[in-house]
Write a protein that holds these residues in place. Structure first.
Motif, PDB file in Angstrom:
ATOM      1  N   PHE A 139       0.824  -1.214   0.000  1.00 28.16           N
ATOM      2  CA  PHE A 139       0.000   0.000   0.000  1.00 28.16           C
ATOM      3  C   PHE A 139       0.858   1.265   0.000  1.00 28.16           C
ATOM      4  N   GLU A 140       2.024   1.228   0.612  1.00 27.25           N
ATOM      5  CA  GLU A 140       2.903   2.388   0.565  1.00 27.25           C
ATOM      6  C   GLU A 140       3.448   2.631  -0.838  1.00 27.25           C
ATOM      7  N   LEU A 141       3.486   1.610  -1.658  1.00 29.55           N
ATOM      8  CA  LEU A 141       3.884   1.772  -3.058  1.00 29.55           C
ATOM      9  C   LEU A 141       2.772   2.414  -3.902  1.00 29.55           C
ATOM     10  N   GLY A 142       1.596   2.596  -3.307  1.00 32.58           N
ATOM     11  CA  GLY A 142       0.509   3.268  -3.997  1.00 32.58           C
ATOM     12  C   GLY A 142      -0.530   2.353  -4.602  1.00 32.58           C
ATOM     13  N   ASN A 143      -0.527   1.087  -4.212  1.00 34.36           N
ATOM     14  CA  ASN A 143      -1.522   0.161  -4.747  1.00 34.36           C
ATOM     15  C   ASN A 143      -2.888   0.379  -4.109  1.00 34.36           C
ATOM     16  N   ARG A 144      -3.921   0.098  -4.889  1.00 35.73           N
ATOM     17  CA  ARG A 144      -5.302   0.235  -4.434  1.00 35.73           C
ATOM     18  C   ARG A 144      -5.862  -1.092  -3.943  1.00 35.73           C
ATOM     19  N   ARG A 145      -5.252  -2.179  -4.355  1.00 38.57           N
ATOM     20  CA  ARG A 145      -5.807  -3.509  -4.125  1.00 38.57           C
ATOM     21  C   ARG A 145      -4.675  -4.499  -3.877  1.00 38.57           C
ATOM     22  N   LEU A 146      -4.800  -5.254  -2.794  1.00 38.48           N
ATOM     23  CA  LEU A 146      -3.850  -6.308  -2.455  1.00 38.48           C
ATOM     24  C   LEU A 146      -4.591  -7.637  -2.490  1.00 38.48           C
ATOM     25  N   GLU A 147      -4.046  -8.585  -3.231  1.00 39.77           N
ATOM     26  CA  GLU A 147      -4.726  -9.869  -3.420  1.00 39.77           C
ATOM     27  C   GLU A 147      -3.999 -11.005  -2.697  1.00 39.77           C
TER      28      GLU A 147
END
Length: 230
Positions: A139-147
């Motif tokens: 999430f710190e890398l800027g992702n909106r979704r973690l699967e």
């Protein structure tokens, strides 16, 4: 639901890099065959390997060290999956590995997968902290979704996903053929709006005051997450 909602000022996520991710119990180091090869092989394929460890993975087991070395060399050269080794901070021993994978920066989507933890991580906080550190990085890398995806028959992985705070979404039937067998894949996710509460639960569970003098948890991880309906 987020369907058709405009995403204002969207910028693609960043790619993971070679930084070490530091926790209280473990650190995650980018896989390096020279630094980690011997320790990782001992953790995963040592004299008393877990017979179930490789059941649901697309590769392994590796009774032949040469095959193992080829596998980690290939994973080191490939930017997806981006493989981290789990190193015990107290001992410096390599305990296992896990990856950021299915990396799609344009859409802010990324997955935690390829999770292979040796026996030394079982029934300790190290596995939970490793997943927390990688989720935090995602999430710190800027992702909106973690699967999180796993074989639908893999009850241990499905239970882990739920414990970590992932939401079950669906089963993709006949999704893959792995090791000559059909795989129906269970899909889980955490999205960015959910992450602050999930992160807080991880951090409160991992806090020193949540463990007794023998290192056993006082309260389970799920107890730190507040139900949306409560």
């Amino acid at each position: 639901m987020a369907d058709s909602i405009p995403v204002s000022n969207w910028k693609p996520a960043q790619l993971p890099d070679g930084r070490t991710l530091e926790g209280r119990f473990v650190r995650l180091e980018k896989l390096d065959p020279t630094r980690h090869g011997d320790g990782l092989y001992a953790a995963l394929q040592g004299p008393s390997p877990d017979p179930k460890l490789w059941d649901y993975l697309p590769w392994g087991p590796f009774p032949d060290r040469t095959d193992f070395d080829k596998w980690i060399s290939a994973h080191t050269a490939d930017p997806d999956p981006w493989v981290y080794c789990v190193v015990d901070k107290a001992t410096g021993v390599v305990d296992g590995n896990l990856s950021l994978m299915s990396i799609v920066p344009a859409h802010g989507r990324i997955e935690i997968g390829g999770v292979v933890f040796g026996a030394s991580m079982q029934r300790t906080p190290k596995g939970t902290e490793a997943v927390y550190l990688l989720a935090k990085e995602a999430f710190e890398l800027g992702n909106r979704r973690l699967e999180w995806k796993c074989n639908n028959e893999n009850a241990r992985s499905k239970r882990a996903a739920e414990r970590f705070g992932f939401t079950f979404e669906a089963v993709f039937r006949q999704h893959m053929v792995l090791k000559g067998k059909n795989r129906d894949t269970a899909w889980y996710s955490i999205i960015d709006s959910e992450w602050p509460a999930v992160r807080e639960a991880f951090e409160r569970w991992l806090a020193e005051e949540n463990f007794d003098k023998t290192g056993q948890q006082i309260k389970p991880l799920e107890s730190f997450r507040v139900s949306p309906t409560s």
